[in-house]
Structures are given as structure tokens and as C-alpha cells.
Design a protein around this motif. Structure first.
Motif, PDB file in Angstrom:
ATOM      1  N   PRO A   1       0.809  -1.228   0.000  1.00 46.81           N
ATOM      2  CA  PRO A   1       0.000   0.000   0.000  1.00 46.81           C
ATOM      3  C   PRO A   1       0.836   1.268   0.000  1.00 46.81           C
ATOM      4  O   PRO A   1       0.445   2.269  -0.612  1.00 46.81           O
ATOM      5  N   LEU A   2       1.991   1.257   0.680  1.00 48.81           N
ATOM      6  CA  LEU A   2       2.849   2.437   0.671  1.00 48.81           C
ATOM      7  C   LEU A   2       3.339   2.733  -0.744  1.00 48.81           C
ATOM      8  O   LEU A   2       3.324   3.881  -1.198  1.00 48.81           O
ATOM      9  N   LYS A   3       3.762   1.698  -1.443  1.00 50.92           N
ATOM     10  CA  LYS A   3       4.202   1.861  -2.828  1.00 50.92           C
ATOM     11  C   LYS A   3       3.052   2.345  -3.697  1.00 50.92           C
ATOM     12  O   LYS A   3       3.224   3.228  -4.560  1.00 50.92           O
ATOM     13  N   ALA A   4       1.862   1.790  -3.494  1.00 47.02           N
ATOM     14  CA  ALA A   4       0.705   2.182  -4.299  1.00 47.02           C
ATOM     15  C   ALA A   4       0.380   3.660  -4.108  1.00 47.02           C
ATOM     16  O   ALA A   4       0.092   4.375  -5.068  1.00 47.02           O
ATOM     17  N   VAL A   5       0.432   4.128  -2.876  1.00 47.08           N
ATOM     18  CA  VAL A   5       0.141   5.530  -2.593  1.00 47.08           C
ATOM     19  C   VAL A   5       1.153   6.436  -3.283  1.00 47.08           C
ATOM     20  O   VAL A   5       0.793   7.445  -3.917  1.00 47.08           O
ATOM     21  N   LEU A   6       2.429   6.081  -3.192  1.00 47.26           N
ATOM     22  CA  LEU A   6       3.466   6.920  -3.804  1.00 47.26           C
ATOM     23  C   LEU A   6       3.348   6.935  -5.325  1.00 47.26           C
ATOM     24  O   LEU A   6       3.493   7.985  -5.968  1.00 47.26           O
ATOM     25  N   LEU A   7       3.077   5.780  -5.917  1.00 45.34           N
ATOM     26  CA  LEU A   7       2.957   5.720  -7.372  1.00 45.34           C
ATOM     27  C   LEU A   7       1.715   6.453  -7.858  1.00 45.34           C
ATOM     28  O   LEU A   7       1.737   7.098  -8.913  1.00 45.34           O
ATOM     29  N   ASN A   8       0.629   6.379  -7.101  1.00 47.31           N
ATOM     30  CA  ASN A   8      -0.565   7.132  -7.476  1.00 47.31           C
ATOM     31  C   ASN A   8      -0.303   8.629  -7.413  1.00 47.31           C
ATOM     32  O   ASN A   8      -0.786   9.395  -8.253  1.00 47.31           O
ATOM     33  N   LEU A   9       0.452   9.052  -6.406  1.00 48.23           N
ATOM     34  CA  LEU A   9       0.819  10.468  -6.335  1.00 48.23           C
ATOM     35  C   LEU A   9       1.610  10.896  -7.556  1.00 48.23           C
ATOM     36  O   LEU A   9       1.410  11.996  -8.100  1.00 48.23           O
ATOM     37  N   LEU A  10       2.513  10.023  -8.018  1.00 46.55           N
ATOM     38  CA  LEU A  10       3.306  10.346  -9.205  1.00 46.55           C
ATOM     39  C   LEU A  10       2.424  10.512 -10.437  1.00 46.55           C
ATOM     40  O   LEU A  10       2.588  11.457 -11.214  1.00 46.55           O
ATOM     41  N   SER A  11       1.478   9.594 -10.637  1.00 47.12           N
ATOM     42  CA  SER A  11       0.634   9.667 -11.836  1.00 47.12           C
ATOM     43  C   SER A  11      -0.284  10.879 -11.791  1.00 47.12           C
ATOM     44  O   SER A  11      -0.474  11.567 -12.803  1.00 47.12           O
ATOM     45  N   ILE A  12      -0.834  11.178 -10.621  1.00 46.28           N
ATOM     46  CA  ILE A  12      -1.713  12.345 -10.511  1.00 46.28           C
ATOM     47  C   ILE A  12      -0.911  13.631 -10.653  1.00 46.28           C
ATOM     48  O   ILE A  12      -1.349  14.593 -11.297  1.00 46.28           O
TER      49      ILE A  12
END
Length: 756
Positions: free
Chosen positions: A572-583
Motif C-alpha cells: 500500500p505504501l508503494k501504491a500511494v506513492l505511485l498514485n501520487l506520481l501519476s496524478i
């Protein structure tokens, strides 16, 4: 358990399809009838409690001058290009008649009087800001009461009058003002149709069957009808912003077809295994329906979280969009399995056109299957994911660097609201805007209204007028209006710059922090800056201030939910960071297109504009919810493979390649739907469409197909690390592949592997 409930629901709908379809037909009919009987028209109210502009509006309302209400302006110029209102008698006579006709309209409190000012002398008309210095352009300002006493019929009456007088008078007549902004219909119909056609084409290519392509479209149309009709009923109770139906249609079509795609793909898998269509539909809803419910619920919760901004129109807009999303979730687990049951075994077959496509390259792409479609993952996807997994460092660094570069323009993000100058020339509001700017200066399109309560100090108003007039950002000041009963004064001032110009925002801030406090002193008198431009500036500042709190709340919620689902800390930590990058990359591209003008002509953008103040927050809420679709769908498959094999590398290759086709197809549908809205006339609709399309494209390609396998390879077995004490504390998640799939399919549960 959720899986058992969905299994019963899906199987029951598939066994009695016509009952369920009839129930949805009745629901859609009742919703439309309720919308006709009790529904209202959308209207924008850019106010919020506690803002300085809201205090100004309340003060003006106390004075009873009517200036707290809505306004419109009718801008005219003689059709004879050489004529002026100074020397052309027929033009002046026509102007007098136009004023008279406008005053007779329902709810009009009064109008300015350029014709009377001309009779008193050309200098009087020019000084009053009613006629341009060259005598070619005149403005009739129309005052209405506050928005709660008006409706779209008032705008229709004004527009109809203009259409009639254009044929009768020797004048070019254009119209604008915040009456148009509040009650203009959103431009979404053509975009919805374009999006549906594009989605149908992609679904046909993905499944090679007209029947399979038609079912998600049919479900989305049903859901959209019920959702938008319900939104219309809500508009009869409260002010629903004009962007809500467009955004609701955009997001509703995207998620509805996406959710249907997930369920339909799993249904075809079970059909390929030889299951009865009814049982296949039930199992498809029990398995694919769980992430649909989870992801849809996350979208709804994220959007409802907009209430933290404490801006009423955003809260109501979020509620309206959430209704559409929730309707699509319900349709996905009830109406879609009914369609699947009615279609029977035909969904397992490929039509003649689909078979013909198999002989071509396009057909070969269309028939590549993954486990969700009933065959092994496409070899091409497996080779690609395997290649990325063998070279994780360069791919992780390169992809992250690309997204960070795309995010850099965010540093220049400027929020505001595009004014009528950003509309296409085909709109009368844009033509009126241009005429006013040409004749009186750009600031005349966005006057500020200063409301002052002297509190018994007779010298305050003189000091106030002098200080405001001396400010370099103010072009002119209209005569002060003082209410005798309350003593409250209203002062209309015209900035030197256009409403969307950053300099206008700076002028408003300078008036509040420096000019007005200095003029008023330390006595009991008070003054506030209002008007449409000030209200929009205030709303932008509030949303910018609340955005970090909102982002933090959504990130925390996403982390906790994903930790609950996947029993892991790092996933989940990785998912949150990657979602921040895409947004962040999507925000950066929006800044480059709308503020810098890069490629703006491709979507019909005629001028650079600031980013609409509430769009970043809305986009974040929607995109974080939508990204859950792909996150849960992909990682569920990866975790399932990891639990089966215990090998992280194999799990990544098999899991990501096995979901790649469905994810890319779903993303392509969403991108097509969202891009169809990016060519709408309204800049706000363009921003929603381009922002959503860009973020989904980046998320499904660079993030899911490059960064996810690269980072998961680098993390190895620690992907699934979870402290033993935390594992005991966490409840079972709503989408957990350890046991829920076994519950729905009747298979023996697999052993759970949790790294300690």
C-alpha cells in the motif's frame, strides 16, 4: 461474507434476468418521471461561509439595494460600422427601445440607462461607463434579485428577447454576465455519445463479439439514466452546480463500462471452463464483483470527502457525482448479471466479424486473452513484464524520472476561474466580453463590489473612495450608492485587468489587506470586497488551503484499505506513492496545456486560462478512487500467484501479464470517454476530460506496466511483509484472495503466507 452475498445476488439475477431488467426499466422510468415532476435546473453558487466576499454579499443584502443579486449585461453596437451612438439617431432610438424591453422582463429590478445618459450629453455617458469613448459600444447592465429567486427561465427570457430584437433593430446585440454563468446548460450531450461509440468499438475489439460489446454499454446507459435523473431531482432541492451532470456522465460512463468489463471478462472465463451461464454469472459477480464494490465504494467515499473544503457547491457536486457512481456499482452486480443470464452461452462465442478480424493484425491483438478471458496471458505481455523484471533499476529510475519531469509544471500552477474570454467565438458571452474589453477595458468584465458599513463615521466613505480610486489596480470607480435606512454603502469598482488575470487577484488581496484597513482606520466601520471575481478568488484560495488536508486524508484512507486488503505494509505504501506520481504528472500536463498553451489548439482551447480552482481537488478524489480499480485488480492477481507459488518473481510476471489486457482495455475505454469531453466548449469540462484521461493513461501504462513490476521486483519478498501483531489485529478485508475466492467457487482455500 461479501463473496457469498454477491454469489447469490449474481446467480439470482442471471436465473431471472427479465424480472431484474424489468425492475431496472421501472426504476429508470420512475427516476425520469420524478426528474420531470420535481427536478430542478443546475445553478452555480460560488460562495462559502466565512469568506470576505460572502460577508460583502450579506452586507449588501442588508442594505436592500439589490446589488447582491445576479446581473447580466447587454452589449450593443450599431450594425453600420461607421455610425456611433453620439451621431446616429436611429441607433440611439433602437437603444432606448432595447432598454425598455429589457426592463419589462420578469424579475428585472432595473437597468442602467445609456440612452438617458446620451441625452444628457456624451461626456455623461462616457463618464458613467455606459458608452465607450468612441461612441460605438453601449452597455445595458441588468440587475436581478438573488439567485434563489431566479431560474433558468429568466435566462431563457433574456436570450429570447435578444434573438427577437436582433431581427428588428439596427444593432449588433451580445449578452453576458453571471446570469449566464449560473444557468447555462452544460455542454455534455455530444461528448457522451462520442464516448459511448468509442467505448463500444474498444469493447468489440477486446471481445470480438457484438453481444459482449453491447452489454456493458447497455448497463452504462441504464445506470447513467437513473443516476442523472436522480441528480436532477436533487437539483430541485438544492443548488447542484452546472458541472455536476457533465462530470457525473463522464465518470459514470468510465467506471460503469470499466466495472462491467471486469465482470464480463471473468464470466467468459467461467463459460470457457464449461460452467452453466447462470452459475458463471454468479461466480463472476462473486469474484470480479468484490473489487468492483470495493473500488466503487472507495470512489464514493473519496468524492464525499470533498466536504472538508467547506465549500457548499463542491460538497453538493461531489454528492451528485457519487450518486451516479453508486448507481453504476449497483448496476454492475444486479443488471449486468441479468444481461449475462439473458445472453446465455452466446457470450462464449465470437461473431463472424470478430472471426474475420482474427486473420489480421488487429484481430490478433483483439483475441489475445488473459486468465480473466479464459486463456493464458498473452505471450507479448509476459515477455514485456519479464523483461522489466530482469532490469528493474533502469526501468524504475527512468519511469519515475519521466513522471517527475511531467510533474514539474505544477510548480507554476495558478488557480482561478476562466472568464468568458476563454469561450469560443461562437458563444454570445465571448463576443460580449470582447466588445466590453474593446470599449471600456478588460476589467469592466469583472467589476468588484465593495460593501461598507460606516458605523456612524461620516468621513469613512470619502476616505474609502479616494483610497480605492488611487490604487494602481483600479481603472475607475462608479458613484457610491448609500442606503438611507441602514447607512450601508456599495461601491462598484473596475480593475485594470481581466477577471482571470493574476493581477486582479493581487488587486483584491491588496484592497483587503492594505487599502481598506488604512482608509477605515481602527474604528467600528468595516468594509468587504465582493463581486463575482472576488468570490471566485476566495473559493480558489480556500480550496488551495484545504487541499493538503484532503490529500492527506485520502492517502491515509487508501493506505489503510490496501493494507487491509493485501495484508502488507510496503504494497500500500508503494501504491500511494505511485498514485501520487501519476496524478502529479496529470496536473503538470494540465498546467502545460491550459496555462502555457502547449497543444491547446488540439482540444479547441482559444486562450490560456488558469486551472479552475476546484478541479485539482475533484480530480484527486476521483483519480485516487479510480486507481483502486487497477490496484486491486492487478495486485489481487499478483498476490494470488504469490500465495500459489511462494515465488515473488513468478508472481509478478504471471500476475501483471495476466491482468495487462483487461487493465489496458479498461484504461483505453476510460481514456476514450474522458477525451471525448476534452473537446467540449467549456474550459472547465476540457480540464476535467484532459486531466482524467491523462492520469488514467499514465496510471495504466507507465505505472502499472513499468513501475509496479520494477518496484515489486526490487522489494522482493518484503512486498508482503506484515508484522505478526498487526496481522492479528487487522480484520479480514473485503477483497482478500486468500479465502474469498474459495468461498465463491467452492474450492479448497489456499494456505496464507505472511512474512514475519
Amino acid at each position: 461474507m461479501l463473496s457469498k452475498a454477491l454469489l447469490r445476488l449474481g446467480a439470482g439475477a442471471a436465473r431471472h434476468p427479465w424480472r431484474v431488467i424489468a425492475a431496472w426499466l421501472i426504476a429508470a422510468t420512475l427516476a425520469v418521471l420524478a426528474a420531470i415532476a420535481f427536478g430542478g435546473r443546475t445553478a452555480d453558487s460560488m460562495t462559502a461561509p466565512g469568506l470576505d466576499s460572502q460577508r460583502a454579499a450579506e452586507l449588501i443584502e442588508r442594505s436592500g439595494t439589490g446589488q447582491e443579486g445576479m446581473t447580466a449585461q447587454v452589449v450593443v453596437t450599431p450594425l453600420d460600422g461607421a455610425a456611433t451612438f453620439f451621431d446616429h439617431g436611429s441607433a440611439r432610438t433602437a437603444l432606448t427601445r432595447l432598454q425598455t424591453e429589457v426592463k419589462r422582463l420578469p424579475h428585472v429590478l432595473g437597468t442602467s440607462d445609456p440612452a438617458g445618459a446620451l441625452d444628457a450629453g456624451g461626456d455623461t455617458a462616457v463618464r458613467g461607463g455606459l458608452v465607450s469613448a468612441d461612441g460605438r459600444i453601449a452597455v445595458v447592465r441588468v440587475q436581478y434579485p438573488d439567485q434563489s429567486r431566479l431560474s433558468a427561465e429568466d435566462l431563457d427570457a433574456l436570450v429570447d428577447l435578444g434573438d427577437r430584437l436582433r431581427a428588428e433593430l439596427p444593432l449588433r446585440i451580445e449578452m453576458g454576465g453571471n446570469l449566464f454563468y449560473a444557468f447555462s446548460d452544460p455542454d455534455g450531450g455530444a461528448s457522451e455519445l462520442t464516448g459511448l461509440l468509442a467505448a463500444a468499438a474498444i469493447l468489440f475489439l477486446a471481445f470480438g463479439s457484438l453481444v459482449a460489446a453491447a452489454l456493458p454499454i447497455g448497463m452504462a446507459v441504464f445506470g447513467l439514466t437513473v443516476g442523472v435523473a436522480t441528480m436532477t431531482v436533487l437539483a430541485g432541492v438544492t443548488d447542484v452546480p452546472t458541472f455536476a451532470p457533465v462530470l457525473g456522465s463522464m465518470v459514470g460512463l468510465g467506471v460503469g463500462i470499466d466495472y462491467a468489463l471486469f465482470v464480463l471478462a471473468r464470466h467468459r472465463e467461467y463459460l470457457a471452463r464449461g460452467l452453466d451461464p447462470h452459475e458463471a454469472a454468479g461466480r463472476a459477480v462473486a469474484t470480479a464483483g468484490r473489487p468492483v464494490v470495493f473500488a466503487g465504494g472507495t470512489v464514493v467515499v473519496s468524492i464525499l470527502g470533498l466536504a472538508v473544503a467547506n465549500v457548499p457547491f463542491m460538497t453538493v457536486g461531489g454528492l451528485a457525482v457519487s450518486i451516479v457512481v453508486l448507481t453504476m456499482v449497483v448496476a454492475s452486480v444486479t443488471l449486468l448479471p441479468a444481461f449475462l443470464g439473458a445472453a446465455g452461452p452466446r457470450l462464449a462465442r465470437v461473431g463472424r466479424v470478430g472471426r474475420a478480424l482474427r486473420t489480421r493484425r488487429l484481430g490478433r491483438l483483439a483475441r489475445r486473452r488473459d486468465p480473466a478471458a479464459g486463456a493464458a496471458p498473452a505471450a507479448g505481455w509476459r515477455r514485456w513484464i519479464g523483461h522489466v523484471s530482469r532490469h528493474p533499476v533502469p526501468y524504475a529510475v527512468g519511469a519515475a524520472g519521466l513522471l517527475l519531469t511531467a510533474t514539474l509544471p505544477v510548480l507554476g500552477l495558478r488557480v482561478g476561474l476562466p472568464d468568458d474570454g476563454s469561450l469560443p467565438q461562437s458563444r454570445t458571452e465571448r463576443r460580449a466580453y470582447d466588445l466590453v474589453a474593446e470599449g471600456f477595458g478588460p476589467g469592466t468584465n469583472g467589476p468588484l463590489v465593495i460593501a461598507a458599513d460606516p458605523a456612524g463615521d461620516p468621513g469613512v466613505l470619502d476616505r474609502l473612495v479616494g483610497a480605492v480610486a488611487a490604487d494602481p489596480g483600479i481603472a475607475s470607480v462608479a458613484p457610491t450608492h448609500i442606503d438611507r435606512a441602514t447607512g450601508i454603502a456599495t461601491l462598484v469598482v473596475f480593475p485594470t485587468t481581466s477577471p482571470q488575470d493574476k493581477a486582479t487577484t493581487d488587486t483584491i488581496a491588496r484592497l483587503r489587506t492594505d487599502v481598506l484597513p488604512t482608509a477605515i482606520g481602527h474604528g467600528p466601520a468595516r468594509a468587504h470586497v465582493g463581486g463575482a471575481a472576488a468570490s471566485l478568488s476566495d473559493v480558489g484560495q480556500r480550496t488551495s488551503q484545504r487541499l493538503p488536508v484532503f490529500v492527506a486524508a485520502v492517502l491515509a484512507m487508501s493506505f489503510l484499505l490496501l493494507m487491509l486488503v493485501f495484508r502488507s505494509i510496503l504494497v500500500p505504501l508503494k501504491a500511494v506513492l505511485l498514485n501520487l506520481l501519476s496524478i502529479g504528472a496529470a496536473y503538470g500536463i494540465m498546467v502545460a496545456v491550459f496555462q502555457w498553451g502547449w497543444g491547446g489548439a488540439l482540444i479547441g482551447l482559444e486562450a490560456t486560462v488558469p486551472i479552475v480552482s476546484f478541479i485539482p481537488m475533484f480530480l484527486f478524489a476521483i483519480l485516487f478512487g479510480l486507481s483502486m480499480d487497477y490496484e486491486v485488480f492487478l495486485l489481487s492477481r499478483v498476490r494470488e500467484e504469490y500465495l500459489r507459488t511462494g515465488d515473488n518473481g513468478t508472481a509478478i510476471v504471471e500476475g501483471v501479464s495476466g491482468t495487462a489486457r483487461i487493465i489496458t482495455s479498461a484504461a483505453l475505454i476510460m481514456v476514450a470517454v474522458f477525451l471525448s469531453f476534452a473537446v467540449a466548449e467549456d474550459p472547465s469540462t476540457k480540464m476535467f476530460g484532459l486531466g482524467l484521461a491523462t492520469a488514467i493513461f499514465i496510471d495504466a501504462t507507465v505505472v502499472r506496466m513499468v513501475l509496479v513490476p520494477a518496484t515489486m521486483t526490487l522489494l522482493g519478498r518484503t512486498n508482503w511483509w506484515l508484522p505478526k501483531w498487526l496481522d492479528r489485529m487487522l480484520p479480514r478485508g473485503p477483497v482478500d484472495t486468500d479465502d474469498t475466492d474459495a468461498e465463491s467457487t467452492g474450492e479448497a482455500p489456499r494456505p496464507r503466507l505472511v512474512d514475519r
